[in-house]
Design an enzyme around this catalytic site. Structure first.
Site, PDB file in Angstrom:
ATOM      1  N   CYS A   1     -21.447 -50.821  25.546  1.00 37.41           N
ATOM      2  CA  CYS A   1     -20.887 -52.038  24.946  1.00 37.41           C
ATOM      3  C   CYS A   1     -20.873 -51.933  23.429  1.00 37.41           C
ATOM      4  O   CYS A   1     -19.901 -52.323  22.781  1.00 37.41           O
ATOM      5  CB  CYS A   1     -21.695 -53.256  25.384  1.00 37.41           C
ATOM      6  SG  CYS A   1     -21.128 -54.811  24.652  1.00 37.41           S
TER       7      CYS A   1
ATOM      8  N   CYS B   1     -25.771 -58.385  29.205  1.00 37.20           N
ATOM      9  CA  CYS B   1     -25.050 -59.564  28.728  1.00 37.20           C
ATOM     10  C   CYS B   1     -24.207 -60.242  29.804  1.00 37.20           C
ATOM     11  O   CYS B   1     -24.149 -61.457  29.869  1.00 37.20           O
ATOM     12  CB  CYS B   1     -24.173 -59.189  27.529  1.00 37.20           C
ATOM     13  SG  CYS B   1     -23.185 -57.702  27.748  1.00 37.20           S
TER      14      CYS B   1
END
Length: 373
Positions: free
Chosen positions: A102, A198
């Site tokens: 990410c 997340c």
């Protein structure tokens, strides 16, 4: 004197990015906040997804600091660049680290590209790490707060990304960040740090994976091949796992090498060919210890591999640096031989190399020498 620049800060709704933005404004920069929405799903109306609440917090922070904030949806990029790879790795029996990908693909690529379109000279985040310009290049350094250092997650950043990156919290300790947030009256000064991946939020991890991975139950066996339980699907387990095996009351009737008769069981290997989960008894069992690992898909901060020799490395985030010898293997691979055995080295996780406080880069663990003999 600091040169005034237009800096776009990723505001997550948490205290770290909020203080980072405030510090940059205090330094005289023109600061703009961006809230990144990286995950959306039709089924995320069950209270696990905190994106809406986080944006409210980020907007409140921007108001107190006195900066503009923009809400940007990177969910399509995230699904294509991060989540698809996440699922591929799990289906292959590995345990990926999506936070590493990410950072490389979203926070310092898609986000950086968007910020440049807004006329930014730099981007900034609330990561605990540092960037140092040296010898016409850039180095990634550990944060001074050893307990919060996040260079492990940033090890795939390259020279072009680091040249555009400011990390205002790298020289601070978390306690100082909390103190600053309280002193300037930030509304999220006491907000708890986010945990976990997340896009999963606070939901149980296995429950989340159930929605995306097919699962075929099979046998849980000990190191001698004796059946002692059933697993729900190999994708739902990771090396070194102790909880959730459903065999806590089973005793090894043999002579355990890593613990006593009542020692807990740990996942040691996934036998994909026979759909079996191999477990061993005792935290210090030899099958959980590795001296050598092989990694692939290497990414180096300097743009090239370091020279073969003695360094330190981490094979997981919450780990002290471990002395090792590094040897490059081909264009994108390497081998690490550790001075002391490392516990539960897990394929799919990142092996990150350090030269003292400098993070050199790393790769994805492909295999480790923890045979069950």
């Amino acid at each position: 004197m600091t040169t005034r620049e237009r800096v776009v800060v990723g505001l997550s709704g948490g205290v770290d990015s909020a203080v980072a933005a405030w510090l940059l404004k205090q330094q005289g920069h023109e600061v703009v906040g961006i809230f990144m929405k990286n995950w959306e799903d039709d089924d995320d109306d069950d209270g696990y997804c905190s994106s809406n609440a986080d944006f409210v917090d980020a907007a409140a922070v921007a108001d107190v600091i006195g900066i503009e904030i923009e809400h940007v949806n990177f969910a399509a990029d995230y699904r294509d660049r991060v989540f698809a790879e996440f699922l591929r790795e799990y289906r292959a029996g590995r345990t990926p680290n999506p936070d590493v990908l990410c950072n490389a693909e979203i926070k310092f690529k898609a986000f950086l590209d968007h910020a440049l379109r807004l006329g930014a000279q730099k981007i900034a985040t609330g990561h605990y790490a540092r960037v140092r310009e040296r010898d016409a290049g850039f180095e990634l350094l550990k944060g001074v707060d050893a307990a919060k250092d996040q260079s492990y997650f940033l090890h795939r950043l390259n020279q072009a990304q680091l040249a555009r990156t400011l990390l205002p919290l790298g020289g601070l300790r978390k306690t100082e960040v909390r103190r600053i947030a309280a002193e300037i009256g930030l509304p999220n000064a006491k907000k708890k740090d986010s945990t976990g991946i997340c896009f999963i939020g606070e939901r149980p991890f296995r429950e989340f994976l159930n929605r995306y991975l097919s699962h075929e139950p099979g046998d849980i066996v000990d190191e001698r091949g004796r059946r002692i339980g059933r697993h729900v699907g190999l994708s739902f387990y990771t090396l070194g796992q102790r909880q959730g095996l459903g065999i806590g009351g089973v005793k090894d009737q043999g002579a355990p090498r890593g613990g006593g008769m009542h020692a807990p069981w740990f996942v040691a290997r996934k036998d994909l060919a026979r759909n079996r989960l191999v477990v061993v008894q005792g935290h210090e069992h030899p099958a959980l210890q590795s001296v050598t690992l092989h990694a692939t898909d290497a990414s180096w901060v300097a743009g090239h591999a370091p020279g073969d020799g003695a360094y330190a490395a981490k094979t997981r985030y919450r780990q002290a640096d471990a002395a090792c010898r590094f040897t490059a293997r081909g264009e994108t691979g390497f081998e690490l031989v550790f001075d002391e055995p490392q516990w539960a080295v897990t394929p799919g996780q990142s092996a990150v190399l350090y030269d003292d406080e400098v993070c050199l880069g790393g790769g994805v663990i492909d295999a480790a020498d923890a045979p069950i003999a």
